[in-house]
Design a protein around this motif. Sequence first.
Motif, PDB file in Angstrom:
ATOM      1  N   GLN A 185       4.586  -5.714  -2.779  1.00  0.00           N
ATOM      2  CA  GLN A 185       4.273  -6.201  -1.439  1.00  0.00           C
ATOM      3  C   GLN A 185       2.990  -5.559  -0.949  1.00  0.00           C
ATOM      4  N   ALA A 186       2.153  -6.353  -0.314  1.00  0.00           N
ATOM      5  CA  ALA A 186       0.931  -5.833   0.309  1.00  0.00           C
ATOM      6  C   ALA A 186       1.141  -5.779   1.820  1.00  0.00           C
ATOM      7  N   PHE A 187       0.812  -4.643   2.421  1.00  0.00           N
ATOM      8  CA  PHE A 187       1.001  -4.498   3.865  1.00  0.00           C
ATOM      9  C   PHE A 187       0.000  -3.495   4.414  1.00  0.00           C
ATOM     10  N   ARG A 188      -0.140  -3.502   5.713  1.00  0.00           N
ATOM     11  CA  ARG A 188      -0.938  -2.502   6.414  1.00  0.00           C
ATOM     12  C   ARG A 188      -0.096  -1.901   7.531  1.00  0.00           C
ATOM     13  N   PRO A 189      -0.182  -0.589   7.719  1.00  0.00           N
ATOM     14  CA  PRO A 189       0.542   0.008   8.845  1.00  0.00           C
ATOM     15  C   PRO A 189      -0.118  -0.406  10.154  1.00  0.00           C
ATOM     16  N   GLN A 234      -1.666 -13.031   5.143  1.00  0.00           N
ATOM     17  CA  GLN A 234      -2.756 -12.479   5.924  1.00  0.00           C
ATOM     18  C   GLN A 234      -3.836 -12.018   4.966  1.00  0.00           C
ATOM     19  N   GLU A 235      -4.878 -11.428   5.487  1.00  0.00           N
ATOM     20  CA  GLU A 235      -6.013 -11.036   4.659  1.00  0.00           C
ATOM     21  C   GLU A 235      -5.677  -9.795   3.843  1.00  0.00           C
ATOM     22  N   ILE A 236      -5.580  -9.954   2.529  1.00  0.00           N
ATOM     23  CA  ILE A 236      -5.325  -8.847   1.611  1.00  0.00           C
ATOM     24  C   ILE A 236      -6.666  -8.403   1.043  1.00  0.00           C
ATOM     25  N   GLY A 237      -6.913  -7.102   1.069  1.00  0.00           N
ATOM     26  CA  GLY A 237      -8.174  -6.603   0.553  1.00  0.00           C
ATOM     27  C   GLY A 237      -8.123  -5.108   0.340  1.00  0.00           C
ATOM     28  N   LEU A 241      -1.960  -1.616   1.411  1.00  0.00           N
ATOM     29  CA  LEU A 241      -1.013  -0.755   0.717  1.00  0.00           C
ATOM     30  C   LEU A 241      -0.023  -1.610  -0.072  1.00  0.00           C
ATOM     31  N   LEU A 242       0.551  -1.013  -1.109  1.00  0.00           N
ATOM     32  CA  LEU A 242       1.463  -1.735  -1.986  1.00  0.00           C
ATOM     33  C   LEU A 242       2.781  -0.975  -2.125  1.00  0.00           C
ATOM     34  N   LEU A 243       3.886  -1.710  -2.040  1.00  0.00           N
ATOM     35  CA  LEU A 243       5.220  -1.186  -2.304  1.00  0.00           C
ATOM     36  C   LEU A 243       5.914  -2.103  -3.305  1.00  0.00           C
ATOM     37  N   PRO A 244       6.750  -1.552  -4.188  1.00  0.00           N
ATOM     38  CA  PRO A 244       7.481  -2.418  -5.127  1.00  0.00           C
ATOM     39  C   PRO A 244       8.314  -3.442  -4.370  1.00  0.00           C
ATOM     40  N   GLN A 245       8.348  -4.653  -4.892  1.00  0.00           N
ATOM     41  CA  GLN A 245       9.156  -5.708  -4.294  1.00  0.00           C
ATOM     42  C   GLN A 245      10.628  -5.441  -4.586  1.00  0.00           C
TER      43      GLN A 245
END
Length: 358
Positions: A185-189, A234-237, A241-245
């Motif tokens: 998973q890609a995310f931003r805090p 959303q915009e991934i770049g 951050l990445l977490l295991p799915q």
Amino acid sequence: MAVQAADLSVSPVQLAEADRTAQQGIPVADLSPNAPSQYTVRSGDTLWGISGQYLRQPWRWPQLWGMNRQQVHNPHLIYPGQILYLVQRDGRAYLSTNPPGGASGDVRLSPRIRGNGGDGEAIQSIASSDIEPFLIRPLVVDQGTVDTSARIVALPDARVYMGRGDMAYARGIAPADASLGSDWQAFRPASPVLDPVTGRVIGFEAAYEGSVRVTRGPEGPNAVTTVQATQSLQEIGPGSLLLPQPQRELIRYVPHAPDGEVEGRVAAVYGGVRYGGAKQIVVLNIGANAGLEPGHVLALSSDGGHVADPTDGNRAIELPDDRYGLAYVYRVFPGVAYALVTDASNVMKVGDIASTPR
């Protein structure tokens, strides 16, 4: 994506309660006024919904639905097509899968596990559609997760953002976790989540951006992993951050009140809003460290606060808390928990009390 059933273990307290209520039942007065004498479980039913049909206080489901644990491995699985019978005797109520007046004449609470099919056919605790996005996506992450998560560091051709099908390069994925085809998973805090009592930061709301899949394991002195976007909301770049799915879990925890006194506060309402209502997801400022577990039902109340009593020289008095709803805990971490607000007769807000129902 594989679907795994949630841990369906039964606590010693639940076993003891089930053994006791299998003999005693509950007072008839605790039944819902329109509790059906017979009910056929249908596809789409949930434990919470059936509990609400039978009980004034749905979290008391284990007290109505016991088990014969010598014959039943798991008392929480109920299947479409099963018929539930409500038995009333000597002022007590029982729920059984055996019709009243059976050959033995001894009415026991004894759910049965189907011989055909798997656990996947059993009904869920709450409607998965209400919490689907939150079963596999981070909602709140702590500082440690932010500091240690893998992250995207570069895109080919000096591009800034990636869309579905685009490639990127990541660092921080351990070789043991970087198997080809593994999903992340890609995310931003985003905004910090504050404990409404102490004011300290207990986590950060995670803005989910999409998902990527490992296409080439870590290479070179900097252990760079190549990934490809499989979903881009959303915009991934660089910096994402990445977490295991995680694998999606079916929610089949039996609804029940905590064994002891628990009290916490609503720390956040999903979506970054301060107010909410039924069918919304909330973050609580307590978790496993306070004894919470999936399946716990908590009462929601607004803080009564203090006012001046004009009839007594404006002396400050404390008003009672105003209970207005219930929340079903479905995901628990050490210091926070996620819950679905199942019903609310008033507006819910950050800072409201979540406690053991009475």
